[in-house]
Each structure stands twice: as structure tokens, then as C-alpha cells.
Design an enzyme around this catalytic site. Structure first.
Site, PDB file in Angstrom:
ATOM      1  N   HIS A 160      -8.009   2.101  -6.111  1.00  9.11           N
ATOM      2  CA  HIS A 160      -7.596   0.994  -5.460  1.00  9.11           C
ATOM      3  C   HIS A 160      -6.024   1.333  -5.299  1.00  9.11           C
ATOM      4  O   HIS A 160      -5.572   1.692  -6.416  1.00  9.11           O
ATOM      5  CB  HIS A 160      -7.670  -0.361  -5.680  1.00  9.11           C
ATOM      6  CG  HIS A 160      -9.248  -0.592  -5.509  1.00  9.11           C
ATOM      7  ND1 HIS A 160      -9.707  -0.926  -4.053  1.00  9.11           N
ATOM      8  CD2 HIS A 160      -9.956  -0.693  -6.212  1.00  9.11           C
ATOM      9  CE1 HIS A 160     -11.030  -1.169  -4.381  1.00  9.11           C
ATOM     10  NE2 HIS A 160     -11.346  -0.853  -5.717  1.00  9.11           N
ATOM     11  N   TYR A 174       0.855  -1.271  -0.116  1.00 10.38           N
ATOM     12  CA  TYR A 174      -0.088   0.093   0.112  1.00 10.38           C
ATOM     13  C   TYR A 174       0.693   1.296  -0.025  1.00 10.38           C
ATOM     14  O   TYR A 174       0.379   2.314   0.037  1.00 10.38           O
ATOM     15  CB  TYR A 174      -0.804   0.073   1.266  1.00 10.38           C
ATOM     16  CG  TYR A 174      -1.943  -1.062   1.274  1.00 10.38           C
ATOM     17  CD1 TYR A 174      -2.759  -1.381   0.188  1.00 10.38           C
ATOM     18  CD2 TYR A 174      -1.923  -2.185   2.276  1.00 10.38           C
ATOM     19  CE1 TYR A 174      -3.778  -2.513   0.047  1.00 10.38           C
ATOM     20  CE2 TYR A 174      -2.900  -3.264   2.107  1.00 10.38           C
ATOM     21  CZ  TYR A 174      -3.665  -3.204   0.949  1.00 10.38           C
ATOM     22  OH  TYR A 174      -4.604  -4.403   0.873  1.00 10.38           O
TER      23      TYR A 174
END
Ligand code: CA2
Length: 146
Positions: free
Chosen positions: A102, A25
Site C-alpha cells: 500500500h 498517494y
């Protein structure tokens, strides 16, 4: 005329960004992403309001409250991406452009991450660009609105 408002919604666990799993991430915290979005929006003649919630109903309410008040929506539904019919229904009732973001490329990961319900309401979907995905989404919305 005031700058068009874009509401940015982040789903469950994204408040932990920068603290764990940076290999998936990235290193940016959510506060840093929010600041980057405000800067990017300013440069595009837009304004942003950023929210994060770990609760499905709170996200539904935020989508409802964005109706009639904002010109576009950017959402990273995180763990609710493939499961929340309530969030999908709220998004289907939202009249403006919706960009689903995302951080990771969900198509390169486990199969269960791929089948997004939210995509059924989205104008477009961006994944795999890390935090830059939010800036790309703002550019996409600016292109649609301005
Ligand atoms: O890639 C994305 O942005 C996701 O929406 C992130 C979700 C995941 O369930 C989706 O499949 C893809 C998970 C967000 C969890 O965020 C964390 C951040 C730091 C540490 C732990 C979790």
C-alpha cells in the site's frame, strides 16, 4: 536461464495516481511506477509484468493466470483490500510468495482501511513507503527466491 517473472497487480482507481490526492498517494503516475519496477527488477535479475484493473473479477483472473507462469506476486488491492473474499481465495491458491503493498500507511488512516483480508494470503506486507514500496517488495521477493 530466463529471469524469474514477478506479476504486479494494482487494484481499482490506482490508474488515477499522480492526478489527485498527491499528499496521500504521491506524485508518481502508475506508468512511472511500472517503469521503476521494470528497472528495479532488471537490476535484481527479475522480470516484471504489470497490470491494473478496476474490476474484482479481472483481478481474480489475473491471479489465477499468474499461477504456474510467475515466481511471485506483488499486489496493491486498493479498494478491494478489506472486502474481497474472491481475491483472497484466488491468492490463497497462488503457490509463490505474495507481497501486499500500500502506498499509504493504512494503519495511520481510517479504521476501515486496516483490516486487510488480502494480508491473510500475503507472505509480507509493506505500507507507507509510497511508490518505493513496490521496489522494496521486489527486493523482498528477490531475497526469498534467489
Ligand atoms: O495506500 C494504498 O495504496 C491504498 O491501497 C490505496 C487505496 C485505498 O483504498 C487503500 O486503503 C490504500 C485507494 C486507491 C485510490 O487511488 C487513487 C489515486 C489517485 C487519486 C484517487 C485515488
Amino acid at each position: 536461464m530466463s529471469a524469474p517473472l514477478i506479476v504486479i497487480l494494482n487494484g481499482p482507481n490506482l490508474n488515477l495516481l499522480g492526478q489527485r490526492e498527491p499528499e496521500i498517494y504521491g506524485h508518481a503516475t502508475l506508468a512511472e511506477i511500472d517503469q521503476m519496477c521494470a528497472r528495479t527488477a532488471g537490476g535484481l535479475g527479475l522480470t516484471v509484468e504489470c497490470h491494473q484493473s478496476n474490476h474484482e473479477g479481472a483481478l481474480v483472473t489475473l491471479v489465477q493466470e499468474a499461477r504456474g507462469r510467475s515466481h511471485g506476486l506483488i499486489i496493491n488491492p486498493a479498494g478491494y483490500t478489506t472486502s474481497s473474499v474472491a481475491l483472497l481465495d484466488a491468492l490463497l491458491a497462488y503457490p509463490g510468495p505474495i507481497i501486499e503493498v500500500h502506498l499509504s500507511n493504512i494503519h495511520k488512516r481510517e479504521a476501515f482501511r486496516r483490516d486487510s483480508l488480502v494480508s491473510r494470503a500475503a507472505t509480507g506486507v509493506l505500507c507507507g513507503f509510497g511508490a518505493r514500496g513496490y521496489a522494496l517488495a521486489l527486493h523482498a521477493i528477490a531475497g526469498l527466491l534467489l
